[in-house]
Write a protein that holds these residues in place. Structure first.
Motif, short mmCIF file in Angstrom:
data_model
loop_
_atom_site.label_atom_id
_atom_site.label_comp_id
_atom_site.label_asym_id
_atom_site.label_seq_id
_atom_site.Cartn_x
_atom_site.Cartn_y
_atom_site.Cartn_z
N ARG A 422 0.84 -1.20 0.00
CA ARG A 422 0.00 0.00 0.00
C ARG A 422 0.87 1.25 0.00
NH1 ARG A 422 -5.29 -0.77 0.40
NH2 ARG A 422 -6.12 -2.55 1.56
N GLY A 423 0.38 2.29 -0.66
CA GLY A 423 1.09 3.56 -0.68
C GLY A 423 0.24 4.61 -1.37
N LYS A 424 0.78 5.81 -1.47
CA LYS A 424 0.07 6.89 -2.17
C LYS A 424 0.14 6.62 -3.67
CE LYS A 424 -0.10 11.04 0.64
NZ LYS A 424 0.33 12.43 0.77
N THR A 425 -1.02 6.53 -4.28
CA THR A 425 -1.05 6.27 -5.73
C THR A 425 -1.93 7.30 -6.41
OG1 THR A 425 -2.95 4.78 -5.46
CG2 THR A 425 -0.78 3.78 -5.37
N THR A 426 -1.74 7.45 -7.71
CA THR A 426 -2.57 8.36 -8.49
C THR A 426 -4.01 7.88 -8.43
OG1 THR A 426 -0.72 8.81 -9.94
CG2 THR A 426 -2.89 9.38 -10.78
N CYS A 427 -4.93 8.81 -8.22
CA CYS A 427 -6.35 8.45 -8.08
C CYS A 427 -6.85 7.75 -9.34
CB CYS A 427 -7.17 9.73 -7.83
SG CYS A 427 -8.94 9.45 -7.81
N PRO A 428 -7.42 6.54 -9.23
CA PRO A 428 -7.89 5.81 -10.42
C PRO A 428 -9.10 6.47 -11.08
CG PRO A 428 -8.52 4.67 -8.40
CD PRO A 428 -7.65 5.80 -7.98
N GLU A 429 -9.85 7.25 -10.32
CA GLU A 429 -11.06 7.87 -10.86
C GLU A 429 -10.74 9.08 -11.74
OE1 GLU A 429 -15.17 8.70 -11.42
OE2 GLU A 429 -14.14 6.92 -10.71
N GLY A 432 -5.41 11.76 -11.33
CA GLY A 432 -4.53 12.79 -10.77
C GLY A 432 -4.93 14.20 -11.15
N THR A 433 -6.03 14.37 -11.91
CA THR A 433 -6.44 15.72 -12.32
C THR A 433 -7.23 16.43 -11.23
OG1 THR A 433 -8.48 14.89 -13.33
CG2 THR A 433 -6.54 15.07 -14.75
N ARG A 434 -7.69 15.70 -10.20
CA ARG A 434 -8.34 16.25 -9.00
C ARG A 434 -9.82 16.60 -9.19
NH1 ARG A 434 -4.65 19.49 -5.72
NH2 ARG A 434 -2.58 18.70 -5.99
N LEU A 435 -10.26 16.71 -10.44
CA LEU A 435 -11.66 17.10 -10.70
C LEU A 435 -12.50 15.89 -11.06
CD1 LEU A 435 -10.97 20.20 -12.97
CD2 LEU A 435 -11.75 20.26 -10.61
N LYS A 436 -13.81 15.98 -10.82
CA LYS A 436 -14.68 14.86 -11.20
C LYS A 436 -14.85 14.83 -12.72
CE LYS A 436 -19.02 17.23 -9.99
NZ LYS A 436 -20.12 17.19 -9.03
N LYS A 437 -15.23 13.68 -13.24
CA LYS A 437 -15.21 13.47 -14.70
C LYS A 437 -16.13 14.44 -15.45
CE LYS A 437 -18.59 9.71 -14.31
NZ LYS A 437 -18.80 8.27 -14.42
N GLU A 438 -17.19 14.93 -14.77
CA GLU A 438 -18.11 15.87 -15.43
C GLU A 438 -17.40 17.13 -15.90
OE1 GLU A 438 -20.73 13.16 -13.13
OE2 GLU A 438 -18.83 14.17 -12.76
N ALA A 439 -16.35 17.54 -15.18
CA ALA A 439 -15.61 18.75 -15.57
C ALA A 439 -14.87 18.55 -16.88
CB ALA A 439 -14.63 19.13 -14.46
N SER A 440 -14.47 17.30 -17.17
CA SER A 440 -13.71 17.04 -18.40
C SER A 440 -14.60 17.04 -19.65
CB SER A 440 -12.97 15.70 -18.30
OG SER A 440 -13.90 14.64 -18.21
N TYR A 441 -15.95 17.04 -19.46
CA TYR A 441 -16.85 17.10 -20.62
C TYR A 441 -16.93 18.51 -21.20
CZ TYR A 441 -18.53 12.65 -18.64
OH TYR A 441 -18.62 11.37 -18.13
N VAL A 442 -16.52 19.50 -20.40
CA VAL A 442 -16.60 20.90 -20.84
C VAL A 442 -15.29 21.27 -21.52
CG1 VAL A 442 -17.05 23.28 -20.12
CG2 VAL A 442 -18.08 21.39 -18.85
N LYS A 443 -15.41 21.84 -22.75
CA LYS A 443 -14.19 22.13 -23.52
C LYS A 443 -14.21 23.55 -24.08
CE LYS A 443 -13.40 17.30 -24.68
NZ LYS A 443 -13.15 16.30 -25.72
N VAL A 444 -13.00 24.08 -24.19
CA VAL A 444 -12.77 25.35 -24.89
C VAL A 444 -11.65 25.07 -25.88
CG1 VAL A 444 -11.91 27.72 -24.68
CG2 VAL A 444 -13.49 26.82 -22.97
#
Length: 965
Positions: A422-429, A432-444
């Motif tokens: 066990r250790g600190k790992t990049t969030c699988p969800e 590592g971007t820290r935001l929930k997936k709904e934020a990635s649907y918005v684009k500019v």
């Protein structure tokens, strides 16, 4: 920090004075003379009688709105003048301008020991300290770039469905009206809404309710039926809609308003949905509109500022809560040696008789899906590595393996095994971007905010320069884009274009952190302020110094006073005004040796700085460079931007790692070499960076030491002699004196850290702090001991007519002479000698650690290693040891390093300073650029060879500035 300015109109008073002059028949010469004197005063910051720390009652006139450099030896009093006098007074005046109620909630500011300071502007200090250990703070948030990007995405971002890739829109009534009025006059239009029966109502009951509300017809599978005739309708309809209106397109004024009313009704009855049918000559065109934010059966969140904030529960990833990391199975612990193949037991948890069954299953079936079991792990593709975790129909992967272990945690052996990986790992969800997936649907510009924060700042600059927007979007985004582009440009200007906005602030070096603050200050566009910077060139390659000077100039040209504590020759040459503090350090410094321009400084015969600038004094090249046979090797260095190269670190030599900022020096030394050696020699250490193998002559050294510039002690009672353990010998010596034996004093009675001999009123501090609530604390000399820290009977014990207090007031130089005169003190003199060897002979034995500069603290640590008897060869790692050091101090530092090497130790230095590079035995140069364009090993060899390496910026600088050859 900023002042509150109170402006009082003087118009009526000047008018009065004018009238008096007219009445007396005289001219108002006094007023004009007074205003001229005032304007002259406003051109300078005037300091009178500064006595902070070792400053010797100095007077200075510093020109305002200029680039001013304060230089001098380490410990001469530069920081005492810049930070402890100028900044402290500026900050104190701001706080004292607030109400007494507000001041009680702020830190209390001590008044610096100075007679007066006139003409001081609002003061802002930018120090070389990592500002925060906050795990949420990133480069983007600390520079405020991310705040503007969030606002940009919230205002003009378009949401795309992950299913079809189509834009998600919320239709308004006006959108439907515009669509329908575009058809030719006379075109028949039908507006319907889906009939949605309540949970407990039948279709028949719902129809009766609609009839009561005034609706008369339904559309059943495309056929219009009166609600009153439903009893005769025999079929079971699959689609039921409520007929809202049937109307032909007309040109009269009432048509759009009737249409809008009908559409509004349809949206209401259809719970957000409205259907339109337009009868054209050859077909019927049906269109569906929704005022709900949805597409492909998914309801999306509308872009808001909070959706893009990982510090807010609305936008933060629900798994890692906005940190980007979670506690999980650490890949580096599962596969510690990535140069091994799966067949050679790269996966350490699949070893042994029982656990080996998982590996056997993969090995036996690998040929069926073409998995390379003999290829080293680091050479596997991303897809092949993922397959090891997910598995396939032929074998169960690591995820299934650990899931089975978790199901059997009632057995202690499985709990122990799980904890091992066990250790600190990049969030699988969120990856590592820290935001929930709904934020990635918005684009500019076809990029999501999660993609932007992982781009290097140089690439981000190109993205925003090429960004094409519609006219409406351009109007909305214009002000935001100006702020974003300006701040990105400032980051590139200070040489930080290789960073990403997602980089944690706590992982930055002191120099990087300071330059980020500098870029942020430029972005705020303040005027009329005084910026005080502490060696902004630290961590910056000489190639980028010119860019830094431009940034400092830009800050000054805005209308600010820029005061820089600096030793860099280029920055000194670029300054408008130079102040040299000295002539030497400690009690031999604290005087103004010179003030004026660079041209005038060179002619000054007293200044140590002038001697090195003119070449009268210089650090000589070594007569010969040490040859080496033993080495430590890192194979396959791949951490961060390192490109998987192999590198050898020679032993029993002075080795320098160099390269432009962001080229990978810290990744190689701090993240790979140091943790790997700590684990090898001590069995523990931080997480080791990505590499294949640590090898070489590891038996030739017994330990590794990382020497940084952090303070040597946090307690106000900590001092150099306690750090070097010399004070233990001094206390024993005093306890052996006859007067001590008569009184029964033990060595502990001469300690100011424990009860016994110390003054109990001030707890051995010598001062009493009186807290004044919202005013500056008052420090009073202790009445009981008179500031001497010990009880009277302890002070009666003398060694050669000196009591313990008088001894602690001696400098190291004085103490060595004092103890060398008698055989009983020879041991103490020998232990103090390393402090003198590293150039700290001016420091008082009892001087508090908190008053030492970063360079002095580092040299105290170096002295402590020199003082140790040889226990075994050690590898010493120094990170930018020339920080805060004058040319004269660098010479002493190199002498001390050579003394360590002569004892059989090895020294590895991360450094940009050409004075250190030119005297090295071996140089490893990384580059050629920072970030993704860096991470290559450009050169390894002697400095003479580096000067001929055309690909290296370091080599070119050494050659062009005549440091080599």
């Amino acid at each position: 920090m900023y002042f509150v300015a109170i402006v009082v109109s003087t118009k009526k008073y000047s008018n009065c004075e004018e009238s008096i002059c007219k009445f007396t028949g005289s001219e108002n010469r006094t007023t004009s003379k007074f205003s001229m004197t005032e304007s002259l005063k406003n051109q300078y910051i005037e300091i009178k009688g500064a006595k902070v720390h070792n400053l010797k009652n100095i007077d200075l006139k510093i020109p305002r709105n200029k680039l001013v450099v304060i230089t001098g030896l380490s410990g001469s009093g530069k920081s005492s003048l810049a930070f402890d006098t100028l900044f402290a007074e500026g900050q104190r005046r701001y706080v004292e301008s607030l109400s007494s109620y507000a001041r009680q909630f702020l830190g209390r500011m001590d008044k610096p020991e100075v007679d007066y300071i006139k003409g001081i502007p609002p003061a802002i200090a930018i120090e070389q300290k990592v500002n925060t250990r906050n795990p949420r703070s990133t480069v983007g948030t600390s520079t405020e770039i991310y705040d503007y990007i969030k606002l940009l995405y919230a205002r003009i971002g378009k949401t795309y469905s992950p299913v079809s890739g189509s834009i998600v829109q919320r239709h308004e009534v006006v959108d439907v009206v515009n669509y329908l009025t575009a058809f030719p006059v006379g075109t028949k239009i039908t507006i319907v809404a889906p009939m949605l029966p309540g949970k407990k109502r039948t279709f028949q009951k719902e129809a009766e309710l609609l009839l009561q509300q005034g609706f008369t017809r339904l559309e059943l599978d495309g056929e219009i039926v009166k609600i009153s005739d439903l009893g005769e309708y025999k079929k079971t309809p699959s689609e039921v809609n409520v007929l809202i209106d049937r109307i032909p397109v007309a040109e009269d004024e009432d048509f759009p308003s009737r249409l809008a009313d009908s559409i509004q009704t349809a949206f209401f009855e259809g719970k957000g949905e409205c259907l339109t049918r337009v009868e054209l000559s050859d077909r019927t065109e049906t269109n569906k509109f929704s005022n709900r934010f949805e597409a492909d059966g998914i309801t999306f969140e509308e872009p808001t500022l909070h959706l893009f904030s990982f510090n807010n529960p609305i936008g933060a990833c629900p798994v890692c809560e906005g940190y980007g990391k979670t506690i999980g199975i650490d890949e580096d612990l599962v596969v510690p040696n990535k140069s091994l193949s799966v067949f050679s037991d790269a996966i350490v948890c699949w070893k042994g008789e029982k656990m080996g069954e998982w590996k056997e299953q993969l090995v036996k079936n690998a040929a069926k899906f073409g998995f390379p079991i003999h290829k080293p792990y680091y050479q596997l593709t991303t897809e092949q590595k993922r397959l090891l975790w997910t598995g396939n129909p032929y074998f169960e992967g690591l995820n299934d393996f650990f899931r089975q272990l978790e199901e059997q945690t009632y057995k202690i052996q499985y709990r122990v095994m799980l904890s091992r990986y066990r250790g600190k790992t990049t969030c699988p969800e969120c990856g590592g971007t820290r935001l929930k997936k709904e934020a990635s649907y918005v684009k500019v510009g076809q990029k999501s905010v999660t993609e932007l924060v992982n781009l290097p700042v140089t690439e981000l600059q190109l993205f925003f320069k090429k960004l094409k927007l519609s006219d409406t979007e351009q109007v909305i985004a214009e002000r935001l884009l100006i702020e974003i582009n300006n701040r990105i440009e400032f980051l590139c200007d200070v040489g930080l274009g290789y960073l990403t906005l997602n980089r944690l602030s706590s992982t930055l070096s002191g120099g990087e952190s300071q330059r980020i603050n500098l870029a942020t200050s430029l972005g705020s566009s303040l005027v009329g302020s005084m910026y005080i910077l502490d060696e902004p060139s630290i961590g910056l390659h000489p190639r980028d110094t010119g860019r830094l000077i431009k940034v400092l100039r830009k800050l000054q040209q805005l209308g600010n006073s820029v005061i820089v504590v600096e030793h860099d020759e280029e920055i000194m040459r670029a300054a408008d005004y130079l102040i040299d503090i000295g002539p030497l350090a400690g009690q031999h410094g604290g005087e103004v040796v010179f003030e004026g321009t660079h041209e005038e400084l060179i002619l000054n015969p007293v200044s140590q700085t002038a001697k090195y600038l003119t070449g009268a004094e210089k650090i000589p090249l070594p007569e010969r460079r040490r040859k080496w046979n033993d080495y430590i090797e890192i194979t396959g260095a791949r951490e961060n931007n390192l490109k998987g190269f192999d590198v050898k670190f020679p032993l029993n030599t002075l080795t320098v790692i160099t390269g432009v900022s962001g080229s990978g020096k810290s990744s190689l030394v701090k993240r790979i070499l140091y943790p790997a050696l700590m684990k090898y020699y001590g069995g523990y250490g931080e997480k080791t960076g990505d590499h294949s193998e640590l090898s070489g002559d590891l038996g030739r050294i017994t330990a590794v030491e990382f020497v940084d510039q952090n303070p040597i002690g946090k307690s106000s009672r900590s001092n150099p002699v306690t750090y070097l353990k010399v004070y233990d010998e001094i206390r024993k010596l005093y306890a052996d004196q006859p007067a001590a034996k008569i009184n029964g004093f033990t060595p502990s009675h001469f300690s100011f850290n424990i009860d016994g001999g110390r003054c109990e009123t001030c707890q051995g501090e010598g001062e009493i702090k009186v807290e004044m609530q919202f005013m500056a604390d008052i420090l009073l000399t202790c009445e009981s001991c008179g500031g001497k820290r010990f009880k009277p009977d302890v002070l009666d014990v003398n060694y050669r007519n000196k009591n313990i207090y008088e001894l602690l007031e001696m400098t190291v130089d004085e103490a060595i002479d004092f103890f060398n005169e008698k055989p009983t003190g020879k041991k103490i003199a020998k232990k103090l000698q390393p402090l003198q060897d590293v150039g700290l002979g001016y420091v008082h034995l009892g001087q508090s650690s908190s008053t030492l500069s970063g360079g002095e603290s580092q040299r105290v640590k170096l002295a402590s290693f020199l003082a140790k008897e040889k226990e075994g060869a050690t590898l010493f790692i120094f990170d930018e040891p020339t920080t805060g050091l004058h040319f004269h101090d660098i010479r002493k530092l190199l002498d001390s390093m050579n003394a360590l090497i002569s004892r059989g130790h090895s020294i590895l230095v991360i450094e940009h300073n050409p004075e250190v590079i030119k005297v090295a035995d071996w140089v490893i140069d990384l580059g050629p650029e920072g970030g993704e364009k860096g991470g290559y090993k450009l050169f390894e060899g002697t400095p003479d060879g580096l000067a001929e390496c055309t690909a290296s910026f370091t080599g070119s600088f050494l050659k062009s500035h005549h440091f080599i050859g």
